[in-house]
Design a protein around this motif. Structure first.
Motif, PDB file in Angstrom:
ATOM      1  N   ASP A  14       0.834  -1.201   0.000  1.00 29.48           N
ATOM      2  CA  ASP A  14       0.000   0.000   0.000  1.00 29.48           C
ATOM      3  C   ASP A  14       0.872   1.255   0.000  1.00 29.48           C
ATOM      4  O   ASP A  14       1.729   1.437   0.857  1.00 29.48           O
ATOM      5  N   THR A  20      -3.238   3.176  -2.539  1.00 32.01           N
ATOM      6  CA  THR A  20      -4.402   2.895  -1.694  1.00 32.01           C
ATOM      7  C   THR A  20      -4.404   3.671  -0.385  1.00 32.01           C
ATOM      8  O   THR A  20      -5.413   3.684   0.321  1.00 32.01           O
ATOM      9  N   GLN A  23      -7.221   5.995   0.626  1.00 34.10           N
ATOM     10  CA  GLN A  23      -8.469   5.304   0.960  1.00 34.10           C
ATOM     11  C   GLN A  23      -8.419   4.775   2.391  1.00 34.10           C
ATOM     12  O   GLN A  23      -9.397   4.892   3.143  1.00 34.10           O
ATOM     13  N   TYR A  24      -7.284   4.184   2.773  1.00 33.67           N
ATOM     14  CA  TYR A  24      -7.153   3.690   4.147  1.00 33.67           C
ATOM     15  C   TYR A  24      -7.186   4.830   5.152  1.00 33.67           C
ATOM     16  O   TYR A  24      -7.673   4.659   6.280  1.00 33.67           O
ATOM     17  N   PHE A  76     -15.029  -2.686   3.235  1.00 29.89           N
ATOM     18  CA  PHE A  76     -14.325  -1.541   2.665  1.00 29.89           C
ATOM     19  C   PHE A  76     -13.298  -2.004   1.628  1.00 29.89           C
ATOM     20  O   PHE A  76     -13.214  -1.461   0.518  1.00 29.89           O
ATOM     21  N   GLU A  77     -12.516  -3.035   1.974  1.00 36.84           N
ATOM     22  CA  GLU A  77     -11.471  -3.510   1.073  1.00 36.84           C
ATOM     23  C   GLU A  77     -12.045  -4.177  -0.173  1.00 36.84           C
ATOM     24  O   GLU A  77     -11.426  -4.145  -1.240  1.00 36.84           O
ATOM     25  N   MET A  80     -12.674  -1.240  -2.515  1.00 35.50           N
ATOM     26  CA  MET A  80     -11.593  -0.305  -2.791  1.00 35.50           C
ATOM     27  C   MET A  80     -11.193  -0.358  -4.262  1.00 35.50           C
ATOM     28  O   MET A  80     -11.410  -1.367  -4.940  1.00 35.50           O
ATOM     29  N   THR A  81     -10.598   0.721  -4.740  1.00 34.18           N
ATOM     30  CA  THR A  81      -9.981   0.702  -6.064  1.00 34.18           C
ATOM     31  C   THR A  81      -8.492   0.487  -5.883  1.00 34.18           C
ATOM     32  O   THR A  81      -7.874   1.033  -4.951  1.00 34.18           O
ATOM     33  N   TYR A  82      -7.916  -0.312  -6.746  1.00 40.12           N
ATOM     34  CA  TYR A  82      -6.489  -0.640  -6.662  1.00 40.12           C
ATOM     35  C   TYR A  82      -5.804  -0.185  -7.949  1.00 40.12           C
ATOM     36  O   TYR A  82      -5.868  -0.857  -8.977  1.00 40.12           O
ATOM     37  N   LYS A 112      -7.119  -9.803   2.477  1.00 40.26           N
ATOM     38  CA  LYS A 112      -7.068  -8.518   1.776  1.00 40.26           C
ATOM     39  C   LYS A 112      -6.433  -8.692   0.408  1.00 40.26           C
ATOM     40  O   LYS A 112      -6.901  -8.141  -0.605  1.00 40.26           O
TER      41      LYS A 112
END
Length: 216
Positions: A14, A20, A23-24, A76-77, A80-82, A112
Motif C-alpha cells: 500500500d 491505496t 483510501q485507508y 471496505f477492502e 476499494m480501487t487498486y 485482503k
C-alpha cells in the motif's frame, strides 16, 4: 569462478505498489473519530501495522469493536480501487531484465490480498514471492518481515533494496540493514528526509541503473 550475489527488491504494497493509502486514511480516520477521539491523526498512527498489532495497541479488550472493525474493513477492502503507483510496472519489468528478485512484503493479510487479486489477477506473476502478515510474527517497525523476504528470495538484507512509504516501514528497512528507497506517496518528502537513503515521488523514470547507484 566467484558466484554473483542475488539482488533483491522488497516492495511494501500500500502506497508503494498500489495507490491505496488515501483510501485507508479515510477508513482509519473514521475509526479513530469513533473509538479514539482523544488521538487526533489516528490514521497516521497505525500506518504500516498489521490489524493484529492495531488491535493489541489500541483496541485491547474491546472485542465488540474489533469484530465490528473487521467486518467494516472487509467490506471496505472489497470495494476499494487498486491503481498502480505511476511507473511501477515499467520499473518492475526493468528489474526483471537485470535478474533482480522481487517480493511484496506487506502488513496486509491473505484475505485482503485476495481482494487485490480479483482486481489484478496478474499481480502474483509480477513477483517471485508475496509475503503477507500471516507469515511473520512481528510487524513493522520490526525488521523481521524484510529479513524473511530477503531469505525467501535467496538474498541477504544487505543485498536488498526496500521500497517503503510509511514511517514504520522505513524504520524496518533500515533496521534490516537494507538500502531503503522512500516513496513520498503517503508522507511528504520533508517528513521522510533522513529516514531513507533515497527518496522518489513515484517510479516514473526510475531504473535499475539509478537504483544501483544508491548506496546504504
Amino acid at each position: 569462478m566467484k558466484e554473483s550475489k542475488t539482488i533483491a527488491a522488497l516492495f511494501d504494497f500500500d502506497g508503494v505498489v498500489m495507490d491505496t493509502e488515501t483510501q485507508y486514511s479515510i477508513f482509519w480516520g473514521e475509526q479513530g473519530r469513533k473509538y479514539h477521539p482523544e488521538l487526533p491523526g489516528f490514521d497516521r498512527l497505525i500506518k504500516g501495522q498489521t490489524l493484529v498489532q492495531i488491535y493489541d495497541k489500541y483496541f485491547a479488550g474491546m472485542e465488540e469493536a474489533q469484530t465490528q472493525i473487521r467486518k467494516d474493513l472487509d467490506l471496505f477492502e472489497m470495494n476499494m480501487t487498486y491503481d498502480y503507483i505511476p511507473g511501477v510496472l515499467n520499473f518492475i519489468d526493468d528489474l526483471k531484465k537485470h535478474d533482480v528478485k522481487l517480493a511484496v512484503v506487506t502488513s496486509s493479510n491473505t484475505k485482503k490480498m485476495e481482494n487485490v487479486y480479483r482486481s489484478h489477477p496478474e499481480l502474483p506473476q509480477l513477483f517471485d514471492s508475496i509475503v503477507t502478515a500471516n507469515q511473520f510474527k512481528e510487524s513493522k517497525p520490526n525488521p523481521e518481515c524484510f529479513i524473511l523476504g530477503a531469505e525467501i528470495l535467496g538474498a541477504t538484507p544487505g543485498d536488498s533494496y526496500v521500497f517503503e512509504d510509511s514511517f514504520h516501514g522505513l524504520k524496518a528497512g533500515n533496521a534490516a540493514g537494507s538500502t531503503v528507497i522512500g516513496l513520498a506517496t503517503t508522507n511528504p518528502r520533508e517528513a521522510i528526509e533522513g529516514k531513507a537513503h533515497y527518496i522518489i515521488d513515484d517510479f516514473k523514470g526510475f531504473t535499475f541503473e539509478k537504483l544501483v547507484e544508491v548506496k546504504a
